[in-house]
Design an enzyme around this catalytic site. Structure first.
Site, PDB file in Angstrom:
ATOM      1  N   LYS A  44       0.849  -1.269  -0.215  1.00 58.00           N
ATOM      2  CA  LYS A  44      -0.051  -0.077  -0.078  1.00 58.00           C
ATOM      3  C   LYS A  44       0.886   0.817   0.571  1.00 58.00           C
ATOM      4  CE  LYS A  44      -2.394  -0.554   3.434  1.00 58.00           C
ATOM      5  NZ  LYS A  44      -3.627  -0.163   5.116  1.00 58.00           N
ATOM      6  N   LYS A  46       2.224   2.657   2.668  1.00 56.70           N
ATOM      7  CA  LYS A  46       2.224   2.633   3.779  1.00 56.70           C
ATOM      8  C   LYS A  46       3.641   2.579   4.606  1.00 56.70           C
ATOM      9  CE  LYS A  46      -1.750   4.310   4.755  1.00 56.70           C
ATOM     10  NZ  LYS A  46      -3.339   4.602   5.800  1.00 56.70           N
TER      11      LYS A  46
HETATM   12  N1  C2G Z   1     -10.516   6.825   9.273  1.00 56.33           N
HETATM   13  C1  C2G Z   1     -11.724   7.681   9.329  1.00 56.33           C
HETATM   14  N2  C2G Z   1     -11.456   8.978   9.598  1.00 56.33           N
HETATM   15  C2  C2G Z   1      -9.949   9.689   9.140  1.00 56.33           C
HETATM   16  C3  C2G Z   1      -8.840   8.081   9.642  1.00 56.33           C
HETATM   17  C4  C2G Z   1      -9.264   7.223   9.206  1.00 56.33           C
HETATM   18  O1  C2G Z   1     -12.663   7.316   9.301  1.00 56.33           O
HETATM   19  N3  C2G Z   1      -9.263  10.487  10.017  1.00 56.33           N
HETATM   20  C5  C2G Z   1     -11.233   5.664   8.619  1.00 56.33           C
HETATM   21  C6  C2G Z   1     -10.368   4.632   6.768  1.00 56.33           C
HETATM   22  O2  C2G Z   1     -11.787   5.288   6.115  1.00 56.33           O
HETATM   23  C7  C2G Z   1     -10.073   3.393   7.183  1.00 56.33           C
HETATM   24  C8  C2G Z   1     -10.267   3.708   8.970  1.00 56.33           C
HETATM   25  O3  C2G Z   1      -9.925   4.363  10.201  1.00 56.33           O
HETATM   26  O4  C2G Z   1     -11.802   2.856   7.062  1.00 56.33           O
HETATM   27  C9  C2G Z   1      -8.396   3.107   9.051  1.00 56.33           C
HETATM   28  O5  C2G Z   1      -7.674   4.084   8.323  1.00 56.33           O
HETATM   29  P1  C2G Z   1      -6.632   3.668   7.900  1.00 56.33           P
HETATM   30  O6  C2G Z   1      -6.021   2.885   8.639  1.00 56.33           O
HETATM   31  O7  C2G Z   1      -6.121   4.903   7.040  1.00 56.33           O
HETATM   32  O8  C2G Z   1      -6.357   2.880   6.700  1.00 56.33           O
HETATM   33  P2  C2G Z   1      -5.951   2.735   5.280  1.00 56.33           P
HETATM   34  O9  C2G Z   1      -4.905   2.483   5.380  1.00 56.33           O
HETATM   35  O10 C2G Z   1      -7.269   3.181   4.679  1.00 56.33           O
HETATM   36  O11 C2G Z   1      -6.580   1.075   5.282  1.00 56.33           O
HETATM   37  O12 C2G Z   1      -7.907  -2.980   2.950  1.00 56.33           O
HETATM   38  C10 C2G Z   1      -8.695  -1.886   3.043  1.00 56.33           C
HETATM   39  C11 C2G Z   1      -7.278  -1.047   3.357  1.00 56.33           C
HETATM   40  O13 C2G Z   1      -6.072  -1.945   4.278  1.00 56.33           O
HETATM   41  C12 C2G Z   1      -7.543   0.263   3.942  1.00 56.33           C
END
Ligand code: C2G
Length: 132
Positions: A44, A46
């Site tokens: 990803k 990340k």
């Molecule tokens: N999230 C949110 N509000 C934020 C930050 C994050 O609602 N201010 C939500 C994201 O939309 C996600 C969850 O928190 O549903 C986790 O966010 P991340 O750790 O950034 O996950 P991500 O990299 O988006 O991974 O297969 C799906 C991926 O693994 C999602």
């Protein structure tokens, strides 16, 4: 028992993550979180501050979370939904529409993303703090 699943990296856990997990749990009785492995994070593009093990330990300490499983690929969601007998798949709205293929297997819900906080914002703010 209504089972809910959500996926993410959850690095530098913050109130936006907690808002998501709280609302996801409110969708059912049992919340599974599939947390991205360090290798999947690389896929990803990340880079997590906390390792998979430590991010997993932190998530397992959250009252809304009932089970934590590893997320190792983009292609495991259908298998996870079937294997864990999931009723609802929940993600933040930044993923709106991206996982609609799961509608054949479970309810798909995109919840409004929490405005004003993100792991990258935390990192940037801390960097700027040093330069202030
Ligand atoms: N999230 C949110 N509000 C934020 C930050 C994050 O609602 N201010 C939500 C994201 O939309 C996600 C969850 O928190 O549903 C986790 O966010 P991340 O750790 O950034 O996950 P991500 O990299 O988006 O991974 O297969 C799906 C991926 O693994 C999602």
């Amino acid at each position: 028992m209504k089972k809910v699943i959500t996926y993410g990296t959850f690095d530098l856990l913050h109130w936006g993550h907690i808002n998501l997990l709280k609302r996801a749990k409110e969708m059912g009785d049992y919340l599974i979180v599939a947390i991205s492995s360090d290798a999947f994070n690389d896929l990803k593009n990340k880079k997590s501050y906390h390792s998979f093990e430590n991010r997993k330990m932190i998530l397992e300490a959250i009252r809304y979370v009932d089970e934590v499983i590893p997320e190792e690929s983009w292609d495991q969601k259908i298998e996870d939904v079937i294997k864990h007998e999931v009723d609802s798949f929940v993600m933040g709205s930044d993923w709106e529409g991206k996982f609609d293929f799961l509608k054949d297997y479970c309810e798909v819900i995109y919840l409004p993303r929490t405005v004003g906080i993100s792991t990258s914002k935390i990192k940037d703010d801390l960097l700027n703090l040093d330069n202030a």
